[in-house]
Enzyme design. Structure first.
Site, short mmCIF file in Angstrom:
data_model
loop_
_atom_site.label_atom_id
_atom_site.label_comp_id
_atom_site.label_asym_id
_atom_site.label_seq_id
_atom_site.Cartn_x
_atom_site.Cartn_y
_atom_site.Cartn_z
N HIS A 4 54.19 38.51 37.61
CA HIS A 4 53.53 37.01 38.03
C HIS A 4 53.07 36.42 36.79
CE1 HIS A 4 51.36 34.09 40.20
NE2 HIS A 4 50.49 34.19 39.53
N PHE B 30 39.26 32.24 27.00
CA PHE B 30 39.65 32.70 28.45
C PHE B 30 39.07 34.07 28.70
CE2 PHE B 30 42.87 32.11 31.65
CZ PHE B 30 42.01 31.10 32.37
N SER C 95 57.21 35.65 40.01
CA SER C 95 56.49 34.55 40.37
C SER C 95 56.01 33.68 39.28
CB SER C 95 55.58 34.75 41.40
OG SER C 95 54.64 35.93 41.13
N ASP D 196 34.64 31.60 41.74
CA ASP D 196 33.23 31.64 41.05
C ASP D 196 32.59 30.65 41.46
OD1 ASP D 196 33.77 33.99 39.50
OD2 ASP D 196 35.47 32.90 38.64
N GLU E 73 53.13 30.86 37.89
CA GLU E 73 51.61 30.18 38.50
C GLU E 73 51.38 28.89 37.50
OE1 GLU E 73 47.99 32.78 39.30
OE2 GLU E 73 47.14 31.22 37.97
P1 FAD Z 1 36.31 39.74 45.23
O1 FAD Z 1 37.41 40.35 45.15
O2 FAD Z 1 35.45 39.32 46.17
O3 FAD Z 1 35.30 40.58 43.73
C1 FAD Z 1 34.51 39.72 42.80
C2 FAD Z 1 33.36 40.90 42.54
O4 FAD Z 1 32.62 41.33 43.60
C3 FAD Z 1 33.96 42.21 42.00
O5 FAD Z 1 33.20 42.55 40.95
C4 FAD Z 1 34.11 43.26 43.06
O6 FAD Z 1 33.84 44.56 42.62
C5 FAD Z 1 32.77 42.59 44.19
N1 FAD Z 1 33.02 42.92 45.35
C6 FAD Z 1 33.86 42.75 46.11
N2 FAD Z 1 33.85 42.89 47.42
C7 FAD Z 1 32.66 43.33 47.76
C8 FAD Z 1 31.88 43.74 48.65
N3 FAD Z 1 32.21 43.69 49.88
N4 FAD Z 1 30.38 44.00 48.16
C9 FAD Z 1 30.04 43.98 46.98
N5 FAD Z 1 30.69 43.95 46.07
C10 FAD Z 1 31.90 43.36 46.27
N6 FAD Z 1 39.58 31.69 40.54
C11 FAD Z 1 39.71 30.18 40.88
O7 FAD Z 1 38.86 29.60 40.98
N7 FAD Z 1 40.89 29.88 41.35
C12 FAD Z 1 42.11 30.50 41.53
O8 FAD Z 1 43.01 29.82 41.72
C13 FAD Z 1 42.00 31.73 40.86
N8 FAD Z 1 43.34 32.33 40.89
C14 FAD Z 1 43.44 33.92 40.61
C15 FAD Z 1 44.24 34.43 40.60
C16 FAD Z 1 44.51 35.81 40.19
C17 FAD Z 1 45.85 36.43 40.45
C18 FAD Z 1 43.33 36.35 39.63
C19 FAD Z 1 43.43 37.66 39.16
C20 FAD Z 1 42.29 35.70 39.55
C21 FAD Z 1 42.15 34.35 40.09
N9 FAD Z 1 40.81 33.67 39.81
C22 FAD Z 1 40.85 32.26 40.24
C23 FAD Z 1 39.52 34.20 39.35
C24 FAD Z 1 38.73 34.82 40.48
O9 FAD Z 1 38.40 33.76 41.40
C25 FAD Z 1 37.49 35.34 39.66
O10 FAD Z 1 37.90 36.19 39.19
C26 FAD Z 1 36.23 35.83 40.87
O11 FAD Z 1 35.21 36.12 39.97
C27 FAD Z 1 36.58 36.64 41.60
O12 FAD Z 1 37.51 36.67 42.56
P2 FAD Z 1 38.06 37.94 43.78
O13 FAD Z 1 38.81 37.12 44.76
O14 FAD Z 1 38.58 38.86 42.74
O15 FAD Z 1 36.87 38.54 44.25
#
Ligand code: FAD
Length: 281
Positions: free
Chosen positions: A262, A212, A12, A105, A14
């Site tokens: 990806h 980055f 895929s 974020d 991005e």
């Molecule tokens: P989570 O999975 O929620 O994790 C975030 C943090 O919180 C981690 O440290 C985790 O250990 C902790 N955590 C998770 N769940 C819990 C819980 N229930 N209780 C306590 N702690 C918890 N960002 C964008 O803004 N736009 C995008 O389109 C985008 N695309 C991305 C695509 C990919 C493939 C990746 C890898 C990252 C992308 N990001 C994007 C970046 C991402 O949004 C950031 O890394 C963000 O800080 C974390 O998102 P997450 O979904 O991994 O968060």
């Protein structure tokens, strides 16, 4: 790595939503060049705090209208359930059924966290609102998320997303395949049984990459950093070295049974296609 070998390999690409008419025109050409190698889908990022909500939607629908599968990214931090519900409905109306689900974020200057704290809550919400309609991808961090309190906590938090109903994962990019192999093995030990597709960042520009990588917690190994630094402004050398290093890493990942790749294309076709060609895919 054994559990990953059971999944068919999928590839895929991005994109991020272009900000200008010129960028939109350029992306159509990039999409056609990358589309020629028949990826499983194109994904489109979502700006912090929903700043690209319309741009993501427009880019995704344009990809879909051109005959490809498109997957929007959707982040939840700072959002209300109502807003997410509307976005999901808009995608369902367009027949979009794959979604990359993230926490995101907080954009600077905003203080309202909204109704979701973590990505697992968004996965749970999407499942409760739309059952099995969406194929849900989530993010994985082989070198651990920058805010992770410990490796173990981060793995357990990753597992929460799978238990909430995620179907597969895409990793943050990395330049150290051992981090991915170890992460996947740890997931196996935790009974996490979904494809975990490595995210690949082609190397094209050292300054941008270093900035980055610091932000997102991806480590550039010293030997790569030192060589890239030594090339200075010599773009051709950076390109040649980057292509070789990333091709070799992709080769190792696929050989070991990674369920596809990806590519973070940065809206360019040439760097990804060069690696693709080298891999003989
Ligand atoms: P989570 O999975 O929620 O994790 C975030 C943090 O919180 C981690 O440290 C985790 O250990 C902790 N955590 C998770 N769940 C819990 C819980 N229930 N209780 C306590 N702690 C918890 N960002 C964008 O803004 N736009 C995008 O389109 C985008 N695309 C991305 C695509 C990919 C493939 C990746 C890898 C990252 C992308 N990001 C994007 C970046 C991402 O949004 C950031 O890394 C963000 O800080 C974390 O998102 P997450 O979904 O991994 O968060």
């Amino acid at each position: 790595m054994e559990s990953q070998q059971q999944y068919p390999q999928q590839f895929s690409f991005e994109f991020f939503p272009p900000k200008t008419a010129e960028g939109t025109e350029k992306l159509i050409k990039v999409r056609e060049k990358l589309g020629a190698v028949k990826p499983k889908y194109f994904s489109v990022t979502f700006g912090a705090g929903g700043s690209t909500q319309q741009g993501t939607f427009d880019t995704v629908t344009s990809i879909q209208q051109a005959g490809y599968q498109a997957a929007p990214h959707l982040s939840c931090i700072g959002s209300s359930k109502e807003n997410i519900r509307e976005i999901l409905k808009d995608y369902m109306d367009k027949g979009i059924s794959r979604i990359v689900t993230l926490r995101g974020d907080m954009p600077s200057g905003t203080h309202e966290i909204g109704e979701f704290r973590y990505a697992n809550e968004l996965v749970e919400f999407i499942r409760s609102e739309t059952n099995d309609y969406f194929h849900i991808e989530v993010a994985a961090y082989p070198e651990f998320h920058p805010q992770a309190t410990s490796a173990e906590d981060d793995l357990n938090n990753f597992k929460r997303k799978i238990e909430a109903g995620a179907n597969s994962a895409i990793t943050q990019y990395f330049f150290n395949p051992d981090a991915y192999f170890r992460f996947v093995n740890d997931c196996e030990d935790l009974n996490i049984n979904i494809p975990i597709v490595p995210g690949i960042m082609p190397i094209t520009n050292y300054t941008q990459l270093a900035r980055f990588s610091d932000m997102c917690g991806a480590e550039i190994p010293r030997w790569i950093r030192k060589r890239l630094e030594s090339y200075g402004d010599d773009k051709d050398s950076i390109k040649a070295f980057g292509e070789e290093v990333i091709t070799e890493m992709c080769h190792q990942l696929l050989e070991a049974g990674a369920p596809g790749l990806h590519f973070y294309t940065m809206n360019m076709s040439a760097p990804t296609l060069a690696i693709w060609k080298n891999l003989g895919l």
